[in-house]
Design a protein around this motif. Structure first.
Motif, PDB file in Angstrom:
ATOM      1  N   HIS A  29      83.299  19.919  63.108  1.00  0.00           N
ATOM      2  CA  HIS A  29      82.176  19.606  62.571  1.00  0.00           C
ATOM      3  C   HIS A  29      81.241  20.626  62.829  1.00  0.00           C
ATOM      4  O   HIS A  29      81.079  21.121  63.849  1.00  0.00           O
ATOM      5  CB  HIS A  29      81.524  18.213  62.936  1.00  0.00           C
ATOM      6  CG  HIS A  29      82.636  17.163  62.601  1.00  0.00           C
ATOM      7  ND1 HIS A  29      82.655  16.717  61.384  1.00  0.00           N
ATOM      8  CD2 HIS A  29      83.485  16.289  63.544  1.00  0.00           C
ATOM      9  CE1 HIS A  29      83.371  15.657  61.564  1.00  0.00           C
ATOM     10  NE2 HIS A  29      84.066  15.481  62.850  1.00  0.00           N
ATOM     11  N   ASP A 109      72.499  12.428  60.274  1.00  0.00           N
ATOM     12  CA  ASP A 109      72.880  11.933  58.971  1.00  0.00           C
ATOM     13  C   ASP A 109      74.388  11.616  58.617  1.00  0.00           C
ATOM     14  O   ASP A 109      74.609  11.408  57.840  1.00  0.00           O
ATOM     15  CB  ASP A 109      72.445  13.621  58.180  1.00  0.00           C
ATOM     16  CG  ASP A 109      71.078  13.425  58.197  1.00  0.00           C
ATOM     17  OD1 ASP A 109      70.445  13.144  58.263  1.00  0.00           O
ATOM     18  OD2 ASP A 109      70.771  15.057  57.680  1.00  0.00           O
ATOM     19  N   ASN A 110      75.319  12.154  59.819  1.00  0.00           N
ATOM     20  CA  ASN A 110      76.714  11.952  59.678  1.00  0.00           C
ATOM     21  C   ASN A 110      77.059  11.099  60.712  1.00  0.00           C
ATOM     22  O   ASN A 110      77.061  11.385  61.883  1.00  0.00           O
ATOM     23  CB  ASN A 110      77.298  13.334  59.646  1.00  0.00           C
ATOM     24  CG  ASN A 110      78.656  12.995  59.289  1.00  0.00           C
ATOM     25  OD1 ASN A 110      79.269  11.853  59.469  1.00  0.00           O
ATOM     26  ND2 ASN A 110      79.327  14.025  58.944  1.00  0.00           N
TER      27      ASN A 110
END
Length: 122
Positions: A29, A109-110
């Protein structure tokens, strides 16, 4: 967020019958890292507060998609690498008494993250 993934690493080593070698932990990520640190005594909170001081969540960042200040999340892996390698002896991670393998993620956000584990026998 700092979350220990030490138990998952131990389970992986057990599942493959690891002996001596190297455990490689990889987070695929752009806004997360892997750290080896003490948890439960405040070090995880200290780390997040230090990151907030070094990388404030404000509008200074050129990278601006997502929530306000999200650009700083993309700088995080330059300070906390998205990988760690841990020595393994007789199937057990050679961590210090208080050390844990942790996922570090400041990106709210994730909420879905994956961690890839591999083992190099030695």
């Amino acid at each position: 967020m700092v979350r220990s993934i030490t138990d998952e690493c131990r389970e992986f080593l057990t599942s493959i019958g690891a002996a001596d070698g190297l455990l490689h932990v990889w987070v695929p990520h752009a806004t997360a890292g892997v750290a080896v640190l003490e948890t439960g005594a405040g070090s995880d909170t200290d780390l997040l507060e230090s990151l907030e001081h070094l990388l404030p969540r404000d509008q200074r960042w050129v990278h601006r998609h997502g929530s306000p200040g999200h650009g700083r999340d993309h700088v995080l892996p330059a300070l906390i690498a998205p990988h760690a390698t841990v020595p393994v002896l007789a199937g057990t991670m050679a961590l210090g008494t208080w050390q844990s393998v942790c996922l570090v993620d400041t990106n709210g956000d994730n909420h879905q993250r994956s961690v890839r584990l591999s083992f190099l026998r030695g």
